[in-house]
Motif scaffolding. Structure first.
Motif, PDB file in Angstrom:
ATOM      1  N   MET A 188     -11.707  -6.923   6.095  1.00  0.00           N
ATOM      2  CA  MET A 188     -11.622  -7.935   5.040  1.00  0.00           C
ATOM      3  C   MET A 188     -10.664  -7.512   3.929  1.00  0.00           C
ATOM      4  N   SER A 189     -10.518  -6.203   3.743  1.00  0.00           N
ATOM      5  CA  SER A 189      -9.682  -5.736   2.640  1.00  0.00           C
ATOM      6  C   SER A 189      -8.231  -6.208   2.787  1.00  0.00           C
ATOM      7  N   GLN A 190      -7.744  -6.277   4.034  1.00  0.00           N
ATOM      8  CA  GLN A 190      -6.362  -6.720   4.216  1.00  0.00           C
ATOM      9  C   GLN A 190      -6.191  -8.185   3.812  1.00  0.00           C
ATOM     10  N   TYR A 191      -7.223  -9.003   4.059  1.00  0.00           N
ATOM     11  CA  TYR A 191      -7.148 -10.401   3.650  1.00  0.00           C
ATOM     12  C   TYR A 191      -7.231 -10.528   2.136  1.00  0.00           C
TER      13      TYR A 191
ATOM     14  N   THR B 151      -6.249  -8.258  -0.057  1.00  0.00           N
ATOM     15  CA  THR B 151      -4.963  -7.819  -0.611  1.00  0.00           C
ATOM     16  C   THR B 151      -3.898  -8.895  -0.433  1.00  0.00           C
ATOM     17  N   ALA B 152      -3.844  -9.460   0.769  1.00  0.00           N
ATOM     18  CA  ALA B 152      -2.865 -10.516   1.034  1.00  0.00           C
ATOM     19  C   ALA B 152      -3.121 -11.724   0.140  1.00  0.00           C
ATOM     20  N   GLY B 153      -4.404 -12.041  -0.088  1.00  0.00           N
ATOM     21  CA  GLY B 153      -4.749 -13.178  -0.940  1.00  0.00           C
ATOM     22  C   GLY B 153      -4.320 -12.964  -2.376  1.00  0.00           C
ATOM     23  N   VAL B 154      -4.551 -11.762  -2.892  1.00  0.00           N
ATOM     24  CA  VAL B 154      -4.148 -11.452  -4.267  1.00  0.00           C
ATOM     25  C   VAL B 154      -2.633 -11.532  -4.403  1.00  0.00           C
ATOM     26  N   ASN B 155      -1.923 -10.947  -3.429  1.00  0.00           N
ATOM     27  CA  ASN B 155      -0.454 -10.972  -3.481  1.00  0.00           C
ATOM     28  C   ASN B 155       0.076 -12.403  -3.406  1.00  0.00           C
ATOM     29  N   ALA B 156      -0.538 -13.207  -2.530  1.00  0.00           N
ATOM     30  CA  ALA B 156      -0.100 -14.604  -2.407  1.00  0.00           C
ATOM     31  C   ALA B 156      -0.377 -15.372  -3.688  1.00  0.00           C
ATOM     32  N   ARG B 157      -1.518 -15.104  -4.295  1.00  0.00           N
ATOM     33  CA  ARG B 157      -1.886 -15.781  -5.541  1.00  0.00           C
ATOM     34  C   ARG B 157      -0.883 -15.454  -6.646  1.00  0.00           C
ATOM     35  N   LEU B 158      -0.547 -14.171  -6.776  1.00  0.00           N
ATOM     36  CA  LEU B 158       0.402 -13.761  -7.797  1.00  0.00           C
ATOM     37  C   LEU B 158       1.787 -14.353  -7.526  1.00  0.00           C
ATOM     38  N   ARG B 159       2.171 -14.372  -6.270  1.00  0.00           N
ATOM     39  CA  ARG B 159       3.480 -14.939  -5.938  1.00  0.00           C
ATOM     40  C   ARG B 159       3.517 -16.436  -6.249  1.00  0.00           C
TER      41      ARG B 159
END
Length: 208
Positions: free
Chosen positions: A1-4, A6-14
């Motif tokens: 779940m951690s990879q999702y 991290t990806a979610g946070v990065n996508a949100r910031l982008r």
């Protein structure tokens, strides 16, 4: 779940960065992202609801009852999460705040990385270069210390650009070096932007 995560946070910031670049107000950006997040949770809740009554028959009615109760509990929890995120939309200024923190963190890590890189270049790379060479010139330019190098350049007979790698100032007008065959043999006047003598392609002048 951690990879999702991290990806979610990065996508949100982008996403926030893209909207900020397009001039979208922070509150409106929050509304849009909150809607997307709530919609994603609502979509998960819809899938969970469909698991009601899907317990394996072979496990018996008691297991089936527990299964359905679990589905109901998870479904209600997801609805609560979606409602909570949606109710927090607007006024959070989460987009601007998170983006600012993220940018500050990235810049701090970049500065730390540049300090380590400069330490390595100064301690390991620079000592391995020879004076009056293009390699040393490039290292000094990377370190921002090429201000004392001569900036004159010319072209050889083949048309290649030839750059000077010596320190600025080859000779003063009143202290001209000995000529060879009527030419100063690769030397030129201090402060000159170009030289045209026959020794231009010789060290310390290097073809680019």
């Amino acid at each position: 779940m951690s990879q999702y995560q991290t990806a979610g946070v990065n996508a949100r910031l982008r996403l926030f960065a893209l909207m900020e670049a397009q001039g979208v107000p922070a509150s409106e950006a929050d509304d849009l992202v909150a809607a997307l997040e709530a919609g994603a949770v609502a979509g998960a809740q819809s899938e969970v609801v469909e698991l009601d009554g899907m317990a394996p028959r072979s496990r018996g009615p008691v297991f089936g009852d527990g299964w359905d109760e679990g589905v109901t509990t998870v479904s209600e929890a997801l609805v609560g999460i979606a409602d909570r995120d949606w109710s927090r939309r607007g006024g959070r200024s989460a987009g601007a705040a998170e983006l600012a923190v993220h940018i500050a963190d990235v810049r701090q890590r970049e500065r730390a990385g540049l300090v380590r890189l400069e330490r390595f270049v100064r301690g390991q790379v620079l000592p391995g270069t020879h004076p009056h060479t293009m390699a040393r010139r490039r290292v000094l330019e990377a370190l921002g210390e090429a201000g004392g190098l001569c900036t004159a350049r010319t072209r050889n007979a083949e048309g290649d650009v030839v750059v000077c790698t010596r320190e600025a100032g080859h000779y003063d007008p009143d202290e001209r070096p000995p000529f060879k065959d009527g030419e100063p043999g690769g030397w030129h006047q201090a402060g000159a932007s170009i030289w045209n003598d026959s020794g231009a392609a010789c060290i310390p002048h290097t073809v680019l």
